[in-house]
Design an enzyme around this catalytic site. Structure first.
Site, PDB file in Angstrom:
ATOM      1  N   TYR A 141      29.338  82.440 -35.873  1.00  0.00           N
ATOM      2  CA  TYR A 141      29.633  81.272 -35.035  1.00  0.00           C
ATOM      3  C   TYR A 141      31.124  81.282 -34.636  1.00  0.00           C
ATOM      4  O   TYR A 141      31.468  81.275 -33.448  1.00  0.00           O
ATOM      5  CB  TYR A 141      29.255  79.989 -35.783  1.00  0.00           C
ATOM      6  N   ARG A 218      38.803  67.633 -45.398  1.00  0.00           N
ATOM      7  CA  ARG A 218      38.660  67.982 -43.983  1.00  0.00           C
ATOM      8  C   ARG A 218      39.396  66.971 -43.109  1.00  0.00           C
ATOM      9  O   ARG A 218      39.651  65.842 -43.527  1.00  0.00           O
ATOM     10  CB  ARG A 218      37.167  67.990 -43.571  1.00  0.00           C
ATOM     11  N   GLY A 286      31.730  80.114 -48.481  1.00  0.00           N
ATOM     12  CA  GLY A 286      32.513  80.043 -47.251  1.00  0.00           C
ATOM     13  C   GLY A 286      33.127  78.688 -46.953  1.00  0.00           C
ATOM     14  O   GLY A 286      33.669  78.499 -45.869  1.00  0.00           O
TER      15      GLY A 286
HETATM   16  N1  LIG Z   1      30.415  68.477 -33.578  1.00  0.00           N
HETATM   17  C1  LIG Z   1      31.418  69.098 -34.187  1.00  0.00           C
HETATM   18  O1  LIG Z   1      31.886  68.673 -35.265  1.00  0.00           O
HETATM   19  C2  LIG Z   1      32.035  70.337 -33.574  1.00  0.00           C
HETATM   20  C3  LIG Z   1      33.130  70.923 -34.216  1.00  0.00           C
HETATM   21  C4  LIG Z   1      33.721  72.050 -33.645  1.00  0.00           C
HETATM   22  C5  LIG Z   1      33.232  72.565 -32.451  1.00  0.00           C
HETATM   23  N2  LIG Z   1      32.147  72.008 -31.858  1.00  0.00           N
HETATM   24  C6  LIG Z   1      31.661  72.591 -30.592  1.00  0.00           C
HETATM   25  O2  LIG Z   1      31.530  71.546 -29.659  1.00  0.00           O
HETATM   26  C7  LIG Z   1      30.435  71.784 -28.791  1.00  0.00           C
HETATM   27  C8  LIG Z   1      29.536  70.569 -28.771  1.00  0.00           C
HETATM   28  O3  LIG Z   1      29.089  70.300 -30.100  1.00  0.00           O
HETATM   29  P1  LIG Z   1      28.044  69.144 -30.377  1.00  0.00           P
HETATM   30  O4  LIG Z   1      28.197  68.735 -31.781  1.00  0.00           O
HETATM   31  O5  LIG Z   1      28.141  68.133 -29.299  1.00  0.00           O
HETATM   32  O6  LIG Z   1      26.678  69.976 -30.245  1.00  0.00           O
HETATM   33  P2  LIG Z   1      25.292  69.525 -29.609  1.00  0.00           P
HETATM   34  O7  LIG Z   1      24.281  70.489 -30.127  1.00  0.00           O
HETATM   35  O8  LIG Z   1      25.060  68.069 -29.819  1.00  0.00           O
HETATM   36  O9  LIG Z   1      25.527  69.767 -28.063  1.00  0.00           O
HETATM   37  C9  LIG Z   1      25.391  71.019 -27.454  1.00  0.00           C
HETATM   38  C10 LIG Z   1      24.625  70.811 -26.164  1.00  0.00           C
HETATM   39  O10 LIG Z   1      24.506  72.070 -25.486  1.00  0.00           O
HETATM   40  C11 LIG Z   1      23.167  72.213 -25.016  1.00  0.00           C
HETATM   41  N3  LIG Z   1      22.895  73.651 -24.893  1.00  0.00           N
HETATM   42  C12 LIG Z   1      22.789  74.572 -25.880  1.00  0.00           C
HETATM   43  N4  LIG Z   1      22.533  75.795 -25.354  1.00  0.00           N
HETATM   44  C13 LIG Z   1      22.486  75.628 -23.989  1.00  0.00           C
HETATM   45  C14 LIG Z   1      22.265  76.508 -22.897  1.00  0.00           C
HETATM   46  N5  LIG Z   1      22.043  77.812 -23.075  1.00  0.00           N
HETATM   47  N6  LIG Z   1      22.318  76.007 -21.643  1.00  0.00           N
HETATM   48  C15 LIG Z   1      22.548  74.668 -21.442  1.00  0.00           C
HETATM   49  N7  LIG Z   1      22.754  73.789 -22.449  1.00  0.00           N
HETATM   50  C16 LIG Z   1      22.717  74.269 -23.700  1.00  0.00           C
HETATM   51  C17 LIG Z   1      22.318  71.508 -26.046  1.00  0.00           C
HETATM   52  O11 LIG Z   1      21.060  71.115 -25.548  1.00  0.00           O
HETATM   53  C18 LIG Z   1      23.205  70.308 -26.383  1.00  0.00           C
HETATM   54  O12 LIG Z   1      22.944  69.216 -25.518  1.00  0.00           O
HETATM   55  C19 LIG Z   1      29.769  73.063 -29.283  1.00  0.00           C
HETATM   56  O13 LIG Z   1      30.232  74.124 -28.474  1.00  0.00           O
HETATM   57  C20 LIG Z   1      30.280  73.201 -30.704  1.00  0.00           C
HETATM   58  O14 LIG Z   1      30.346  74.550 -31.082  1.00  0.00           O
HETATM   59  C21 LIG Z   1      31.539  70.890 -32.391  1.00  0.00           C
END
Ligand SMILES: NC(=O)c1ccc[n+]([C@@H]2O[C@H](COP(=O)([O-])OP(=O)(O)OC[C@H]3O[C@@H](n4cnc5c(N)ncnc54)[C@H](O)[C@@H]3O)[C@@H](O)[C@H]2O)c1
Length: 333
Positions: A141, A218, A286
Protein backbone atom coordinates in the site's frame (compact mmCIF):
# COMPACT_ATOMS: atom_id res chain seq x y z
CA UNK A 1 -12.54 26.22 -10.63
CA UNK A 2 -13.81 23.12 -12.47
CA UNK A 3 -12.54 20.13 -10.51
CA UNK A 4 -12.70 16.35 -10.99
CA UNK A 5 -12.57 14.39 -7.72
CA UNK A 6 -11.76 10.70 -8.08
CA UNK A 7 -13.03 8.76 -5.06
CA UNK A 8 -15.48 11.56 -4.24
CA UNK A 9 -18.00 9.01 -2.95
CA UNK A 10 -15.53 7.86 -0.29
CA UNK A 11 -14.91 9.15 3.22
CA UNK A 12 -12.25 11.82 2.61
CA UNK A 13 -13.40 12.56 -0.95
CA UNK A 14 -17.04 13.22 -0.04
CA UNK A 15 -16.23 15.65 2.79
CA UNK A 16 -13.80 17.42 0.46
CA UNK A 17 -16.46 17.63 -2.27
CA UNK A 18 -18.76 19.33 0.26
CA UNK A 19 -16.03 21.82 1.04
CA UNK A 20 -15.23 22.56 -2.61
CA UNK A 21 -18.91 23.11 -3.43
CA UNK A 22 -19.29 25.44 -0.44
CA UNK A 23 -16.32 27.44 -1.72
CA UNK A 24 -18.09 27.92 -5.08
CA UNK A 25 -16.20 25.39 -7.23
CA UNK A 26 -17.92 23.22 -9.84
CA UNK A 27 -17.31 19.54 -8.98
CA UNK A 28 -17.43 16.32 -10.97
CA UNK A 29 -17.02 13.05 -9.06
CA UNK A 30 -15.58 9.92 -10.68
CA UNK A 31 -16.09 6.88 -8.46
CA UNK A 32 -16.71 3.19 -9.09
CA UNK A 33 -18.41 2.96 -5.65
CA UNK A 34 -16.31 -0.12 -4.81
CA UNK A 35 -15.75 1.14 -1.25
CA UNK A 36 -17.69 4.42 -1.39
CA UNK A 37 -21.37 5.33 -1.48
CA UNK A 38 -23.30 7.24 -4.12
CA UNK A 39 -25.38 8.72 -1.29
CA UNK A 40 -22.26 10.46 0.03
CA UNK A 41 -22.03 12.63 -3.09
CA UNK A 42 -24.00 15.87 -2.75
CA UNK A 43 -26.53 16.48 -5.54
CA UNK A 44 -24.78 19.68 -6.63
CA UNK A 45 -21.84 17.52 -7.82
CA UNK A 46 -22.09 15.44 -11.01
CA UNK A 47 -21.39 11.76 -10.29
CA UNK A 48 -20.00 9.41 -12.94
CA UNK A 49 -19.82 5.79 -11.81
CA UNK A 50 -16.69 4.50 -13.55
CA UNK A 51 -13.04 3.77 -12.87
CA UNK A 52 -10.24 6.33 -13.03
CA UNK A 53 -8.16 3.55 -14.60
CA UNK A 54 -10.17 3.83 -17.86
CA UNK A 55 -7.94 6.27 -19.72
CA UNK A 56 -10.22 6.93 -22.72
CA UNK A 57 -13.31 7.47 -20.60
CA UNK A 58 -11.48 9.79 -18.20
CA UNK A 59 -9.98 11.77 -21.09
CA UNK A 60 -13.50 12.37 -22.49
CA UNK A 61 -14.81 13.35 -19.05
CA UNK A 62 -12.01 15.88 -18.61
CA UNK A 63 -12.36 17.35 -22.10
CA UNK A 64 -16.18 17.43 -22.22
CA UNK A 65 -16.37 19.28 -18.90
CA UNK A 66 -13.34 21.56 -19.38
CA UNK A 67 -11.85 20.28 -16.11
CA UNK A 68 -9.01 22.46 -14.79
CA UNK A 69 -7.68 20.38 -11.89
CA UNK A 70 -7.93 16.83 -10.52
CA UNK A 71 -8.14 15.72 -6.91
CA UNK A 72 -7.13 12.05 -6.88
CA UNK A 73 -8.54 10.44 -3.71
CA UNK A 74 -9.53 7.05 -5.17
CA UNK A 75 -7.29 4.10 -4.34
CA UNK A 76 -7.10 0.66 -2.85
CA UNK A 77 -6.06 1.36 0.72
CA UNK A 78 -6.13 -1.69 2.99
CA UNK A 79 -2.66 -2.48 4.34
CA UNK A 80 -3.33 -6.16 5.10
CA UNK A 81 -4.95 -6.79 1.72
CA UNK A 82 -1.98 -5.12 0.01
CA UNK A 83 0.40 -7.62 1.63
CA UNK A 84 -1.76 -10.58 0.54
CA UNK A 85 -2.57 -9.21 -2.94
CA UNK A 86 0.14 -6.78 -4.11
CA UNK A 87 -1.03 -7.32 -7.69
CA UNK A 88 -4.31 -5.49 -6.95
CA UNK A 89 -2.40 -2.56 -5.45
CA UNK A 90 0.12 -2.19 -8.28
CA UNK A 91 -2.66 -2.39 -10.88
CA UNK A 92 -4.98 0.09 -9.16
CA UNK A 93 -2.63 2.54 -7.49
CA UNK A 94 0.27 2.54 -9.96
CA UNK A 95 -0.90 1.28 -13.39
CA UNK A 96 -4.35 2.86 -12.93
CA UNK A 97 -2.79 6.03 -11.55
CA UNK A 98 -0.59 6.36 -14.63
CA UNK A 99 -3.69 5.90 -16.83
CA UNK A 100 -5.18 8.89 -14.98
CA UNK A 101 -2.00 10.93 -15.57
CA UNK A 102 -2.12 10.02 -19.26
CA UNK A 103 -5.76 11.06 -19.49
CA UNK A 104 -4.85 14.37 -17.85
CA UNK A 105 -1.98 14.85 -20.31
CA UNK A 106 -4.17 14.10 -23.32
CA UNK A 107 -6.86 16.48 -22.02
CA UNK A 108 -4.36 19.22 -21.19
CA UNK A 109 -5.12 19.17 -17.44
CA UNK A 110 -1.89 20.17 -15.72
CA UNK A 111 -2.86 20.32 -12.03
CA UNK A 112 -3.36 17.41 -9.61
CA UNK A 113 -3.63 16.97 -5.86
CA UNK A 114 -3.07 13.42 -4.61
CA UNK A 115 -4.18 11.56 -1.45
CA UNK A 116 -0.91 10.09 -0.19
CA UNK A 117 -0.22 8.64 3.22
CA UNK A 118 2.14 8.49 6.19
CA UNK A 119 2.64 4.85 5.17
CA UNK A 120 5.27 6.09 2.67
CA UNK A 121 7.64 6.54 5.64
CA UNK A 122 7.43 2.99 6.97
CA UNK A 123 8.89 2.86 10.48
CA UNK A 124 10.57 6.25 10.89
CA UNK A 125 13.70 6.61 13.02
CA UNK A 126 12.71 9.96 14.52
CA UNK A 127 9.55 11.83 15.43
CA UNK A 128 7.91 14.20 14.56
CA UNK A 129 8.26 13.09 10.95
CA UNK A 130 9.21 15.74 8.41
CA UNK A 131 9.00 15.36 4.63
CA UNK A 132 12.81 15.01 4.63
CA UNK A 133 12.55 11.64 6.43
CA UNK A 134 13.57 8.66 4.28
CA UNK A 135 10.75 6.97 2.37
CA UNK A 136 10.85 3.31 3.29
CA UNK A 137 7.36 1.78 3.13
CA UNK A 138 6.86 -1.62 4.73
CA UNK A 139 3.84 -2.75 2.71
CA UNK A 140 2.65 -2.59 -0.92
CA UNK A 141 0.00 0.00 0.00
CA UNK A 142 2.63 2.53 1.11
CA UNK A 143 5.00 1.48 -1.67
CA UNK A 144 2.42 2.04 -4.42
CA UNK A 145 1.56 5.47 -2.98
CA UNK A 146 5.24 6.38 -2.99
CA UNK A 147 5.64 5.10 -6.55
CA UNK A 148 2.77 7.28 -7.75
CA UNK A 149 4.27 10.33 -6.01
CA UNK A 150 7.52 9.66 -7.87
CA UNK A 151 5.69 9.23 -11.19
CA UNK A 152 4.08 12.64 -10.70
CA UNK A 153 7.50 14.15 -9.98
CA UNK A 154 8.84 12.90 -13.32
CA UNK A 155 5.69 14.02 -15.14
CA UNK A 156 6.33 17.41 -13.57
CA UNK A 157 9.92 17.54 -14.76
CA UNK A 158 9.10 16.38 -18.30
CA UNK A 159 5.59 17.69 -18.99
CA UNK A 160 5.17 20.51 -16.47
CA UNK A 161 2.49 18.69 -14.41
CA UNK A 162 1.91 20.64 -11.18
CA UNK A 163 1.21 18.25 -8.32
CA UNK A 164 0.84 18.26 -4.57
CA UNK A 165 0.90 14.96 -2.69
CA UNK A 166 -0.79 15.23 0.70
CA UNK A 167 0.51 12.62 3.12
CA UNK A 168 -2.34 12.13 5.57
CA UNK A 169 -1.73 10.73 9.01
CA UNK A 170 -4.86 9.26 10.75
CA UNK A 171 -8.04 10.81 9.42
CA UNK A 172 -10.93 11.04 11.88
CA UNK A 173 -14.31 12.65 12.50
CA UNK A 174 -17.23 13.51 10.26
CA UNK A 175 -18.96 16.49 8.73
CA UNK A 176 -22.62 16.95 9.47
CA UNK A 177 -23.50 15.26 6.16
CA UNK A 178 -20.77 12.67 5.60
CA UNK A 179 -18.85 10.21 7.75
CA UNK A 180 -16.92 6.96 7.69
CA UNK A 181 -18.74 3.83 6.48
CA UNK A 182 -16.22 1.17 5.44
CA UNK A 183 -16.63 -2.61 5.21
CA UNK A 184 -14.36 -3.98 6.54
CA UNK A 185 -13.61 -1.15 8.95
CA UNK A 186 -9.92 -1.03 9.84
CA UNK A 187 -9.64 2.46 11.37
CA UNK A 188 -9.44 2.88 15.14
CA UNK A 189 -12.13 5.45 15.90
CA UNK A 190 -15.02 3.84 13.97
CA UNK A 191 -13.94 0.47 15.39
CA UNK A 192 -14.14 1.87 18.94
CA UNK A 193 -17.50 3.46 18.22
CA UNK A 194 -18.70 0.16 16.73
CA UNK A 195 -17.79 -1.56 20.02
CA UNK A 196 -19.61 1.19 21.93
CA UNK A 197 -22.73 0.68 19.80
CA UNK A 198 -22.73 -3.13 19.75
CA UNK A 199 -21.30 -3.88 23.19
CA UNK A 200 -18.94 -6.40 21.50
CA UNK A 201 -15.33 -5.95 22.71
CA UNK A 202 -12.84 -4.51 20.23
CA UNK A 203 -9.27 -5.80 19.93
CA UNK A 204 -6.45 -3.67 21.30
CA UNK A 205 -3.27 -4.80 19.52
CA UNK A 206 -0.51 -4.66 22.12
CA UNK A 207 -0.03 -2.66 25.32
CA UNK A 208 3.72 -3.22 25.73
CA UNK A 209 5.00 -0.52 23.36
CA UNK A 210 7.67 1.94 24.56
CA UNK A 211 5.07 4.70 25.11
CA UNK A 212 3.80 6.16 28.42
CA UNK A 213 0.71 3.90 28.59
CA UNK A 214 2.11 1.06 26.45
CA UNK A 215 -0.23 1.60 23.48
CA UNK A 216 0.77 3.06 20.09
CA UNK A 217 0.61 6.81 19.56
CA UNK A 218 -0.84 8.32 16.38
CA UNK A 219 -1.53 11.77 14.96
CA UNK A 220 -5.28 12.23 14.25
CA UNK A 221 -6.56 14.87 11.87
CA UNK A 222 -10.19 15.95 11.49
CA UNK A 223 -11.55 15.16 8.03
CA UNK A 224 -12.87 18.74 7.70
CA UNK A 225 -9.38 20.15 8.36
CA UNK A 226 -8.14 17.77 5.68
CA UNK A 227 -10.84 19.00 3.28
CA UNK A 228 -9.68 22.55 3.88
CA UNK A 229 -6.08 21.55 3.09
CA UNK A 230 -7.22 20.05 -0.24
CA UNK A 231 -8.95 23.25 -1.23
CA UNK A 232 -5.78 25.24 -0.45
CA UNK A 233 -3.58 22.70 -2.27
CA UNK A 234 -5.78 22.83 -5.40
CA UNK A 235 -5.45 26.62 -5.41
CA UNK A 236 -1.68 26.38 -4.85
CA UNK A 237 -1.21 24.26 -8.00
CA UNK A 238 -2.41 27.29 -9.99
CA UNK A 239 0.05 29.82 -8.53
CA UNK A 240 2.92 30.56 -10.98
CA UNK A 241 6.12 28.79 -9.93
CA UNK A 242 9.07 30.83 -8.66
CA UNK A 243 12.19 30.01 -10.71
CA UNK A 244 13.91 26.94 -9.28
CA UNK A 245 10.80 25.72 -7.42
CA UNK A 246 9.86 22.10 -8.18
CA UNK A 247 6.48 21.47 -9.83
CA UNK A 248 5.84 18.46 -7.54
CA UNK A 249 5.58 18.89 -3.78
CA UNK A 250 4.77 16.48 -0.93
CA UNK A 251 3.27 17.71 2.34
CA UNK A 252 2.45 15.99 5.63
CA UNK A 253 -1.02 16.60 7.05
CA UNK A 254 -1.42 16.01 10.77
CA UNK A 255 -1.78 18.17 13.85
CA UNK A 256 1.66 17.42 15.32
CA UNK A 257 0.05 16.01 18.48
CA UNK A 258 0.04 12.31 19.30
CA UNK A 259 -2.66 10.38 21.14
CA UNK A 260 -2.33 6.80 22.35
CA UNK A 261 -4.93 4.11 21.70
CA UNK A 262 -5.91 4.33 25.37
CA UNK A 263 -6.29 8.14 25.06
CA UNK A 264 -8.67 7.57 22.15
CA UNK A 265 -10.67 4.96 24.03
CA UNK A 266 -10.92 7.33 27.03
CA UNK A 267 -12.10 10.22 24.84
CA UNK A 268 -14.63 7.92 23.16
CA UNK A 269 -15.97 6.81 26.55
CA UNK A 270 -16.45 10.48 27.46
CA UNK A 271 -18.23 11.13 24.12
CA UNK A 272 -20.62 8.19 24.34
CA UNK A 273 -21.07 8.34 28.13
CA UNK A 274 -20.29 4.69 28.91
CA UNK A 275 -17.34 2.28 29.17
CA UNK A 276 -16.16 0.73 25.90
CA UNK A 277 -15.38 -3.00 26.00
CA UNK A 278 -12.02 -4.13 24.63
CA UNK A 279 -9.69 -7.10 24.92
CA UNK A 280 -5.93 -6.77 24.76
CA UNK A 281 -4.07 -9.08 22.41
CA UNK A 282 -0.58 -9.29 20.91
CA UNK A 283 0.99 -6.55 18.78
CA UNK A 284 0.13 -6.40 15.08
CA UNK A 285 3.12 -6.83 12.74
CA UNK A 286 4.37 -3.55 11.29
CA UNK A 287 2.73 -1.16 13.79
CA UNK A 288 5.36 1.43 14.78
CA UNK A 289 5.14 2.71 18.39
CA UNK A 290 4.79 6.40 17.45
CA UNK A 291 3.74 8.19 14.23
CA UNK A 292 3.39 11.94 14.61
CA UNK A 293 3.65 14.44 11.77
CA UNK A 294 5.49 17.68 11.47
CA UNK A 295 3.05 19.66 9.32
CA UNK A 296 5.17 22.84 9.30
CA UNK A 297 5.69 22.66 5.55
CA UNK A 298 1.93 22.55 4.85
CA UNK A 299 1.47 25.54 7.15
CA UNK A 300 4.18 27.47 5.31
CA UNK A 301 3.29 26.57 1.73
CA UNK A 302 -0.51 26.46 2.00
CA UNK A 303 -1.16 28.76 4.96
CA UNK A 304 -3.08 25.81 6.44
CA UNK A 305 -3.89 25.43 10.14
CA UNK A 306 -5.88 22.56 11.61
CA UNK A 307 -8.79 23.97 13.63
CA UNK A 308 -10.50 20.85 14.94
CA UNK A 309 -7.52 19.10 16.57
CA UNK A 310 -9.12 17.93 19.82
CA UNK A 311 -10.04 14.27 20.21
CA UNK A 312 -13.36 15.39 21.70
CA UNK A 313 -14.27 17.17 18.46
CA UNK A 314 -13.11 14.35 16.19
CA UNK A 315 -14.78 11.56 18.16
CA UNK A 316 -17.86 13.64 19.01
CA UNK A 317 -18.55 14.38 15.33
CA UNK A 318 -17.96 10.72 14.36
CA UNK A 319 -20.36 9.54 17.09
CA UNK A 320 -23.06 12.05 16.08
CA UNK A 321 -22.78 10.89 12.45
CA UNK A 322 -22.98 7.27 13.48
CA UNK A 323 -26.08 7.85 15.59
CA UNK A 324 -27.74 9.70 12.71
CA UNK A 325 -26.78 6.85 10.30
CA UNK A 326 -26.93 3.61 12.33
CA UNK A 327 -26.92 1.52 9.14
CA UNK A 328 -24.36 3.65 7.30
CA UNK A 329 -25.38 5.22 4.00
CA UNK A 330 -27.76 2.61 2.62
CA UNK A 331 -27.98 2.53 -1.15
CA UNK A 332 -29.92 5.62 -2.21
CA UNK A 333 -28.43 8.92 -3.32
N1 LIG B 1 -8.79 7.48 5.77
C1 LIG B 1 -7.53 7.58 6.16
O1 LIG B 1 -7.22 7.58 7.37
C2 LIG B 1 -6.42 7.74 5.14
C3 LIG B 1 -5.11 7.91 5.60
C4 LIG B 1 -4.09 8.08 4.66
C5 LIG B 1 -4.38 8.08 3.31
N2 LIG B 1 -5.65 7.88 2.87
C6 LIG B 1 -5.91 7.89 1.42
O2 LIG B 1 -6.98 8.78 1.18
C7 LIG B 1 -7.77 8.32 0.10
C8 LIG B 1 -9.22 8.28 0.53
O3 LIG B 1 -9.34 7.41 1.66
P1 LIG B 1 -10.77 7.08 2.27
O4 LIG B 1 -10.57 6.68 3.67
O5 LIG B 1 -11.70 8.19 1.94
O6 LIG B 1 -11.13 5.77 1.42
P2 LIG B 1 -12.54 5.33 0.83
O7 LIG B 1 -12.40 3.88 0.51
O8 LIG B 1 -13.65 5.76 1.72
O9 LIG B 1 -12.63 6.16 -0.52
C9 LIG B 1 -12.02 5.77 -1.71
C10 LIG B 1 -13.02 5.98 -2.82
O10 LIG B 1 -12.41 5.63 -4.07
C11 LIG B 1 -13.32 4.84 -4.83
N3 LIG B 1 -12.53 4.02 -5.75
C12 LIG B 1 -11.70 2.99 -5.46
N4 LIG B 1 -11.16 2.49 -6.59
C13 LIG B 1 -11.67 3.23 -7.63
C14 LIG B 1 -11.50 3.20 -9.04
N5 LIG B 1 -10.69 2.32 -9.64
N6 LIG B 1 -12.16 4.11 -9.79
C15 LIG B 1 -12.99 5.03 -9.19
N7 LIG B 1 -13.19 5.09 -7.86
C16 LIG B 1 -12.55 4.19 -7.10
C17 LIG B 1 -14.10 4.05 -3.80
O11 LIG B 1 -15.34 3.60 -4.28
C18 LIG B 1 -14.25 5.09 -2.69
O12 LIG B 1 -15.42 5.87 -2.88
C19 LIG B 1 -7.19 6.98 -0.32
O13 LIG B 1 -6.36 7.21 -1.44
C20 LIG B 1 -6.37 6.56 0.88
O14 LIG B 1 -5.28 5.76 0.49
C21 LIG B 1 -6.69 7.71 3.77
Amino acid sequence: MRILVTGGAGYVGSVTVERLLAAGHAVWVLDDVSTGHAAAVPREATLTVASYTDEDRVTRLLVDNSIEAILHCAARSLVGESIREPSIYYRANVVGGVALLEAARRAGVGRIVFSSTAAVYGIPATTPITEAAPLDPINPYGETKRTFEVAMRWYGAAYGLRSISLRYFNVAGASERNGEDHDPETHLIPTILGAAASGQPMALFGDDYPTPDGTPIRDYIHVEDLANAHELALAATGVPLEPGTPPAVSLNLGTGTGFSVRDVIGAAEAAVGRPIPYSTGPRRAGDPPILVASAERARELLGWTPRRGSLAEMIGSAWRWRQAHPGGYGETR
